[in-house]
Design a protein around this motif. Structure first.
Motif, PDB file in Angstrom:
ATOM      1  N   TYR A 468       0.849  -1.183   0.000  1.00 56.44           N
ATOM      2  CA  TYR A 468       0.000   0.000   0.000  1.00 56.44           C
ATOM      3  C   TYR A 468       0.885   1.233   0.000  1.00 56.44           C
ATOM      4  CZ  TYR A 468      -4.032   2.977   0.703  1.00 56.44           C
ATOM      5  OH  TYR A 468      -5.011   3.905   0.505  1.00 56.44           O
ATOM      6  N   GLU A 469       0.505   2.196  -0.860  1.00 52.93           N
ATOM      7  CA  GLU A 469       1.244   3.458  -0.947  1.00 52.93           C
ATOM      8  C   GLU A 469       0.248   4.610  -0.927  1.00 52.93           C
ATOM      9  OE1 GLU A 469       4.320   2.956  -4.341  1.00 52.93           O
ATOM     10  OE2 GLU A 469       2.869   1.305  -4.505  1.00 52.93           O
ATOM     11  N   LEU A 470       0.614   5.657  -0.217  1.00 52.23           N
ATOM     12  CA  LEU A 470      -0.241   6.837  -0.125  1.00 52.23           C
ATOM     13  C   LEU A 470       0.629   8.079  -0.115  1.00 52.23           C
ATOM     14  CD1 LEU A 470      -3.026   8.260   0.556  1.00 52.23           C
ATOM     15  CD2 LEU A 470      -2.365   8.024   2.951  1.00 52.23           C
ATOM     16  N   GLU A 471       0.230   9.057  -0.905  1.00 56.43           N
ATOM     17  CA  GLU A 471       0.850  10.371  -0.836  1.00 56.43           C
ATOM     18  C   GLU A 471      -0.282  11.388  -0.802  1.00 56.43           C
ATOM     19  OE1 GLU A 471       4.287  13.147  -2.951  1.00 56.43           O
ATOM     20  OE2 GLU A 471       3.840  11.149  -3.732  1.00 56.43           O
ATOM     21  N   GLY A 472      -0.337  12.152   0.277  1.00 55.72           N
ATOM     22  CA  GLY A 472      -1.451  13.058   0.458  1.00 55.72           C
ATOM     23  C   GLY A 472      -1.024  14.448   0.847  1.00 55.72           C
ATOM     24  N   ASP A 473      -1.646  15.439   0.238  1.00 57.53           N
ATOM     25  CA  ASP A 473      -1.457  16.842   0.600  1.00 57.53           C
ATOM     26  C   ASP A 473      -2.746  17.349   1.235  1.00 57.53           C
ATOM     27  OD1 ASP A 473       1.173  17.102  -0.241  1.00 57.53           O
ATOM     28  OD2 ASP A 473       0.607  17.613  -2.285  1.00 57.53           O
ATOM     29  N   PHE A 474      -2.613  17.898   2.438  1.00 60.87           N
ATOM     30  CA  PHE A 474      -3.755  18.381   3.211  1.00 60.87           C
ATOM     31  C   PHE A 474      -3.642  19.891   3.350  1.00 60.87           C
ATOM     32  CE2 PHE A 474      -3.444  13.958   4.068  1.00 60.87           C
ATOM     33  CZ  PHE A 474      -4.738  13.526   4.325  1.00 60.87           C
ATOM     34  N   ASN A 475      -4.683  20.579   2.932  1.00 56.50           N
ATOM     35  CA  ASN A 475      -4.704  22.037   2.909  1.00 56.50           C
ATOM     36  C   ASN A 475      -4.940  22.559   4.328  1.00 56.50           C
ATOM     37  OD1 ASN A 475      -5.269  24.756   2.571  1.00 56.50           O
ATOM     38  ND2 ASN A 475      -6.592  24.468   0.796  1.00 56.50           N
ATOM     39  N   THR A 476      -3.878  23.019   4.971  1.00 54.50           N
ATOM     40  CA  THR A 476      -4.000  23.495   6.352  1.00 54.50           C
ATOM     41  C   THR A 476      -4.382  24.963   6.424  1.00 54.50           C
ATOM     42  OG1 THR A 476      -2.982  23.079   8.512  1.00 54.50           O
ATOM     43  CG2 THR A 476      -1.671  24.337   6.935  1.00 54.50           C
ATOM     44  N   GLY A 477      -4.543  25.616   5.257  1.00 57.04           N
ATOM     45  CA  GLY A 477      -4.971  27.000   5.244  1.00 57.04           C
ATOM     46  C   GLY A 477      -3.865  27.948   5.663  1.00 57.04           C
ATOM     47  N   ALA A 478      -4.268  29.094   6.194  1.00 56.45           N
ATOM     48  CA  ALA A 478      -3.323  30.185   6.434  1.00 56.45           C
ATOM     49  C   ALA A 478      -2.452  29.969   7.658  1.00 56.45           C
ATOM     50  CB  ALA A 478      -4.093  31.499   6.574  1.00 56.45           C
ATOM     51  N   TYR A 479      -2.928  29.180   8.622  1.00 59.31           N
ATOM     52  CA  TYR A 479      -2.179  29.009   9.861  1.00 59.31           C
ATOM     53  C   TYR A 479      -2.158  27.541  10.268  1.00 59.31           C
ATOM     54  CZ  TYR A 479      -2.283  34.059   9.907  1.00 59.31           C
ATOM     55  OH  TYR A 479      -2.108  35.369   9.540  1.00 59.31           O
ATOM     56  N   ALA A 480      -1.226  27.200  11.141  1.00 58.32           N
ATOM     57  CA  ALA A 480      -0.884  25.804  11.388  1.00 58.32           C
ATOM     58  C   ALA A 480      -2.005  25.001  12.031  1.00 58.32           C
ATOM     59  CB  ALA A 480       0.367  25.724  12.267  1.00 58.32           C
ATOM     60  N   SER A 481      -2.607  25.548  13.099  1.00 57.82           N
ATOM     61  CA  SER A 481      -3.626  24.824  13.851  1.00 57.82           C
ATOM     62  C   SER A 481      -3.158  23.388  14.090  1.00 57.82           C
ATOM     63  CB  SER A 481      -4.969  24.888  13.121  1.00 57.82           C
ATOM     64  OG  SER A 481      -5.992  24.268  13.865  1.00 57.82           O
ATOM     65  N   TRP A 482      -3.989  22.418  13.725  1.00 53.98           N
ATOM     66  CA  TRP A 482      -3.665  21.008  13.966  1.00 53.98           C
ATOM     67  C   TRP A 482      -3.053  20.323  12.743  1.00 53.98           C
ATOM     68  CZ3 TRP A 482      -3.964  18.834  18.741  1.00 53.98           C
ATOM     69  CH2 TRP A 482      -4.656  19.546  19.713  1.00 53.98           C
ATOM     70  N   GLY A 483      -2.537  21.113  11.798  1.00 52.89           N
ATOM     71  CA  GLY A 483      -1.937  20.524  10.607  1.00 52.89           C
ATOM     72  C   GLY A 483      -0.871  19.482  10.888  1.00 52.89           C
ATOM     73  N   PRO A 484       0.068  19.723  11.834  1.00 53.38           N
ATOM     74  CA  PRO A 484       1.077  18.695  12.118  1.00 53.38           C
ATOM     75  C   PRO A 484       0.471  17.385  12.608  1.00 53.38           C
ATOM     76  CG  PRO A 484       1.801  20.821  12.963  1.00 53.38           C
ATOM     77  CD  PRO A 484       0.369  20.997  12.527  1.00 53.38           C
ATOM     78  N   THR A 485      -0.618  17.459  13.361  1.00 48.87           N
ATOM     79  CA  THR A 485      -1.263  16.235  13.843  1.00 48.87           C
ATOM     80  C   THR A 485      -1.846  15.444  12.684  1.00 48.87           C
ATOM     81  OG1 THR A 485      -1.770  17.232  15.975  1.00 48.87           O
ATOM     82  CG2 THR A 485      -3.093  15.346  15.322  1.00 48.87           C
ATOM     83  N   VAL A 486      -2.490  16.132  11.746  1.00 46.09           N
ATOM     84  CA  VAL A 486      -3.045  15.453  10.573  1.00 46.09           C
ATOM     85  C   VAL A 486      -1.928  14.803   9.767  1.00 46.09           C
ATOM     86  CG1 VAL A 486      -4.221  15.840   8.372  1.00 46.09           C
ATOM     87  CG2 VAL A 486      -5.109  16.884  10.467  1.00 46.09           C
ATOM     88  N   ALA A 487      -0.850  15.542   9.546  1.00 47.58           N
ATOM     89  CA  ALA A 487       0.273  14.990   8.776  1.00 47.58           C
ATOM     90  C   ALA A 487       0.891  13.787   9.481  1.00 47.58           C
ATOM     91  CB  ALA A 487       1.322  16.074   8.552  1.00 47.58           C
ATOM     92  N   GLY A 488       0.834  13.752  10.802  1.00 50.53           N
ATOM     93  CA  GLY A 488       1.395  12.629  11.541  1.00 50.53           C
ATOM     94  C   GLY A 488       0.469  11.439  11.643  1.00 50.53           C
ATOM     95  N   ARG A 489      -0.837  11.685  11.780  1.00 49.04           N
ATOM     96  CA  ARG A 489      -1.792  10.585  11.948  1.00 49.04           C
ATOM     97  C   ARG A 489      -2.051   9.811  10.653  1.00 49.04           C
ATOM     98  NH1 ARG A 489      -5.497   9.178  15.951  1.00 49.04           N
ATOM     99  NH2 ARG A 489      -5.320  10.404  17.867  1.00 49.04           N
ATOM    100  N   VAL A 490      -2.135  10.547   9.554  1.00 53.61           N
ATOM    101  CA  VAL A 490      -2.559   9.904   8.304  1.00 53.61           C
ATOM    102  C   VAL A 490      -1.623   8.771   7.877  1.00 53.61           C
ATOM    103  CG1 VAL A 490      -2.874  10.288   5.829  1.00 53.61           C
ATOM    104  CG2 VAL A 490      -3.956  11.832   7.487  1.00 53.61           C
ATOM    105  N   PRO A 491      -0.300   8.944   7.904  1.00 54.99           N
ATOM    106  CA  PRO A 491       0.545   7.809   7.498  1.00 54.99           C
ATOM    107  C   PRO A 491       0.353   6.567   8.367  1.00 54.99           C
ATOM    108  CG  PRO A 491       1.809   9.833   7.445  1.00 54.99           C
ATOM    109  CD  PRO A 491       0.507  10.163   8.116  1.00 54.99           C
TER     110      PRO A 491
END
Length: 922
Positions: A468-491
């Protein structure tokens, strides 16, 4: 938000709940505001001020109306019934008891509107059907419950049934369907939400926000505006922030300013705030303020953000990549060529708005050298830390007092009004309140991350996944908020709940000039689930294997290793979930085939299936919780609970676990929830962690207090406790002991004994390849959906959902079912209708969420595969309830039409276009 205050008032007479009243009010003010502000009847809620949500529903001369749309002058001489009244012949009282028994109130913000709509319907039509009840409730939105228990409660009243709410003896609360401990206030309309209270002398604050997604600006002479506007106390800018003009979730990503400093990065960003009397604040329009804008071309979407030559949203991130996560195990490149089948696809999801019915609201008061903020929130201690930093003071100088929270779903994890209010109270020295409008709430607060995903999967001839392979880009918008958590959980979760030996998953959080994206029920996992479940259907089709069967073959179970290398020693109940679903799956396939064979060809039915997993708690970092129970010399037993209940029922289930740990009934307890001066830090209410993490802390606190009581009389562990007045009786076999609490030494608060419990789930850090044990336990589920598609219009009707969830142990089955229903409703919205477009869908008229008529029958199976580290075997269900629903619906659409949809929501015009393209290709 309240209507514009008016100085011209008129004496208006009407009857409210049987009492004749005369109120001095602006005749053009909405009836909702007059009831709330002039008469103190705050059970009538305001969620939109536009007639879209129905939270303000009352009866006016025997018919339900939205009180926000009725001018007060129109009520002259009228008879008005609100949720605070008993209703005709006590009908509302009967309904509130039924709502409580069925668990039909969760957060409670919509409950008054639901009760009044139901009262109106049954008063006019006592003999009714379920479909007619649904029609009567069609104008009232609920974001928590999924509506089914609401309709069940109303039908009980209509048909004369009385569902008795169980009680539980000491030591037997866990597993009992007791009523919510905070439920009566919700059904009585007396619960206090963020907009329901404030000091009488509080100033009003209105935030002025950017009309541009990307721009620079300069401020002119604000002092002149202040001087020319009687009643205006302050115009706040970044210069008024006494501490750090930044907030955020993580220390290294606090990048969002309280007030913008000459540059804005999204439409809706706070630029300044007006503070003063309501008249003064409302008299000023944004056009009256000396703000000179220089608009720039915004960066929209992750593809533009990552394109070569694109400008940076933030100077420190020239490639616009906020954070990235990675998981690698095995050797994908070596294993893929040996597979019998390979499939891949690209997937796209949109911004999704939380759409909680309560907009952000609260007030702040300067008390000596401290600031106290009363606010709706999911994370009081996070609020405290951020507010103290913005004020430039020690955390001890700030107090957060949570109100009832009218829904959150992750959207009230980020601070919103908290730092603004604190700065305003500090600068003016006066109490200050704010209530966001619906548009302001939607424009300025974080959303679910839009995503662009590519995924590829392969399997052997037996259907066993090879890669299984996944490459995903998640639009975190103008500020970070929980973007690092999403980038860490998804893989970690990207493969789905399956055994896969060779994996390479990559996820990135990308800055754009769009609304910030944050936490929303799943932290990116729902987006990834659409990809892995669609590819599994692809492989099943290619290999000629039943879709249920291929999932059962690959389902991860006890003793298996996850792609991160973590061995699941217990409570991996996906195989059991699939097994219990199998008869429903077979029956649905046969039923759909029969319906389609006899149909007219325009409408076709299909069945889909989806599976999920979700790690409970924070990823690979400490997330402890501490609970405290005190026993006073007067016999008062108090549970100090720092976990905020946002509707999911944590106050109730934590009390059930605390009570059983102590060995006394739940009705012996008083409770204090979330106040940072009085409770310990229980962590944030998110990530499906409170039942699992705080539940253990509550159990330990109960057990600690029990041990201290038993030690006083040297009683055995099996002794039975009872509490009456200021006496504790301990029955220990043939012996009985009585402790006179008044004879024990008490502290300054009157406490003679206390129990403390602290617990942190077992987890280890992930290495550079995502290897480790990121969570103490995982929730699992399998869901199936049956849909009917109109091939001519492209519309989709969900006929039924069947859900099987491994919950470890259902501490309160009624509340667990409610979470599953509500999650499925939100998953249905994600799949079929919800798409937030900045500047265009910033209200509950243009942004559609499921109504009662959109929710099909739901059959829920609770699989109790006990988690050894969980309290009484329990684990979380909040996020798992949603994640499997969208892929199950997409699979059903595919089964019905032969069209594979890879973009959500599946709006009718998109499905219509896909159907036409299929016809053209044929």
């Amino acid at each position: 938000m309240l209507d514009k205050a008016q100085t011209a008032t008129t004496a208006i007479r009407f009857t409210v709940n049987g009492d004749a009243v005369t109120v001095s009010a602006d005749p053009f003010a909405s009836l909702a505001n007059t009831l709330r502000d002039r008469l103190g009847l705050t059970g009538t809620k305001i969620g939109c001020d536009a007639g879209d949500c129905g939270a303000c529903t009352v009866r006016l001369d025997g018919e339900q109306v939205c009180a926000c749309l009725v001018a007060t002058g129109q009520a002259e001489g009228a008879t008005i019934e609100t949720v605070e009244g008993p209703g005709p012949d006590g009908l509302t009282d009967k309904l509130r008891k039924a709502f409580l028994a069925h668990g039909a109130a969760q957060c409670g913000i919509c409950t008054p509107g639901m009760l009044m709509a139901a009262t109106d319907h049954l008063a006019r039509q006592p003999e009714t059907s379920r479909a007619e009840v649904e029609d009567a409730l069609g104008g009232v939105l609920c974001r928590c419950t999924g509506y089914l228990k609401i309709v069940d409660a109303i039908m009980d009243v209509a048909e004369g049934r009385v569902l008795e709410t169980p009680t539980a003896a000491g030591g037997n609360a866990v597993g009992a369907r007791i009523a919510r401990v905070d439920g009566w206030a919700k059904v009585a309309g007396t619960d206090r939400f963020g907009a329901d209270e404030a000091p009488a002398d509080a100033l009003w604050m209105r935030v002025v926000r950017s009309p541009h997604a990307r721009a620079t600006f300069t401020l002119g002479d604000l002092d002149a505006v202040l001087a020319a506007t009687p009643g205006l106390e302050a115009i706040l800018t970044h210069k008024d922030v006494p501490g750090e003009n930044r907030f955020g979730i993580f220390p290294h990503t606090r990048d969002q300013p309280v007030f913008a400093e000459g540059q804005v990065r999204f439409r809706g960003e706070a630029v300044l705030a007006l503070v003063g009397t309501r008249d003064a604040v409302d008299a000023l329009s944004d056009a009256d303020l000396p703000i000179a804008w220089a608009a720039e071309t915004p960066i929209v979407g992750v593809e533009q953000a990552r394109a070569t030559g694109t400008a940076a949203v933030h100077a420190g991130k020239p490639d616009n990549v906020l954070a990235a996560g990675r998981l690698m195990c095995g050797d994908v490149e070596a294993a893929r060529p040996t597979a019998a089948a390979v499939t891949e696809g690209r997937f796209e999801t949109a911004f999704v708005e939380h759409a909680y019915i309560e907009p952000e609201a609260g007030f702040a008061v300067a008390v000596g050298d401290r600031v106290e903020v009363t606010v709706c929130t999911q994370a009081p201690y996070m609020d405290l830390e951020e507010t103290a930093r913005v004020l430039g003071v020690d955390a001890a100088k700030v107090r957060i007092r949570p109100t009832a929270c009218g829904g959150g779903f992750g959207g009230k994890l980020d601070v919103s009004v908290q730092p603004l209010l604190a700065v305003a109270a500090r600068v003016t020295g006066r109490p200050v309140r704010v209530v966001y409008t619906r548009t302001e709430s939607m424009a300025s607060t974080p959303k679910r991350h839009p995503s662009r995903l590519w995924a590829r999967a392969s399997a052997d001839s037996d259907g066993r996944l090879r890669t299984y392979e996944l490459e995903g880009d998640f639009n975190t918008g103008a500020y970070a908020s929980w973007g690092p958590t999403v980038a860490g959980r998804v893989p970690v979760h990207g493969t789905g709940p399956y055994t896969v030996p060779n994996v390479l998953n990559i996820a990135r959080a990308i800055y754009t000039n769009e609304t910030p994206s944050g936490a929303f029920r799943g932290f990116g996992i729902p987006q990834a689930a659409i990809a892995h479940e669609t590819l599994l259907d692809d492989l099943a089709e290619t290999l000629g294997i039943d879709r249920w069967q291929i999932r059962r073959i690959n389902a991860i179970g006890n003793g298996d290793k996850t792609p991160s290398g973590q061995t699941l020693h217990a409570s991996a109940g996906l195989p059991e979930c699939l097994d219990v679903l199998k008869p429903d799956w077979d029956a649905a396939l046969a039923r759909v085939a029969e319906v389609n064979a006899g149909g007219d060809g325009r409408r076709r039915r299909g069945v889909g299936i989806g599976c999920m997993w979700y790690g409970c708690g924070n990823t690979s970092v400490a997330n402890p919780s501490t609970m405290r129970i005190t026993l006073g010399s007067d016999g008062r037993l108090t549970f100090f609970n720092g976990a905020v209940d946002i509707g999911q029922g944590s106050s109730t289930v934590l009390l059930q676990m605390a009570a059983d740990g102590l060995g006394l009934p739940t009705d012996c307890f008083d409770m204090v929830v979330g106040d940072t001066d009085l409770t310990h830090d229980a962590g944030k209410t998110s990530a499906s962690r409170q039942t699992y993490v705080s539940g253990n802390a509550a159990r330990l606190a109960g057990e600690d207090l029990r041990a201290r009581i038993l030690k006083l009389v040297n009683a055995g562990e099996d002794a039975v406790l009872s509490l009456r007045g200021d006496r504790v009786t301990i029955a220990d076999g043939q012996a009985a002991h009585v402790i006179d609490l008044t004879a024990l030494n008490a502290d300054t608060e009157g406490t003679v004994l206390e129990g403390l419990g602290t617990w942190d789930p077992p987890a280890t850090p992930l290495d550079e390849n995502g290897q480790g044990s990121p969570y103490g336990t995982y929730g699992f589920a399998a869901q199936m959906a049956e849909v009917e598609v109109d091939l001519r219009l492209g519309t989709v009707t969900v006929i039924e959902i069947v859900a099987a969830h491994d919950v470890g142990r259902a501490i309160n089955p009624t509340l667990t079912e409610g979470q599953i229903h509500g999650g499925i409703a939100q998953g249905l919205g994600l799949a079929l209708m919800e798409e937030y477009i900045p500047g265009r869908t910033e209200n509950l008229h243009d942004y559609l969420i499921p109504t009662v008529g959109d929710i099909p029958p739901i059959k829920a199976y609770l699989i109790e595969d006990a988690e050894p580290t969980g309290p009484y075997g329990a684990k979380g269900v909040g996020e798992p309830a949603l994640i499997a629903t969208p892929p199950a619906i997409l699979g059903a659409i595919r089964h019905a039409t032969g069209v594979t949809i890879r973009r959500v929501p599946v709006l009718p015009h998109r499905l219509w276009q896909a159907l036409r393209e299929k016809e053209g290709a044929a």
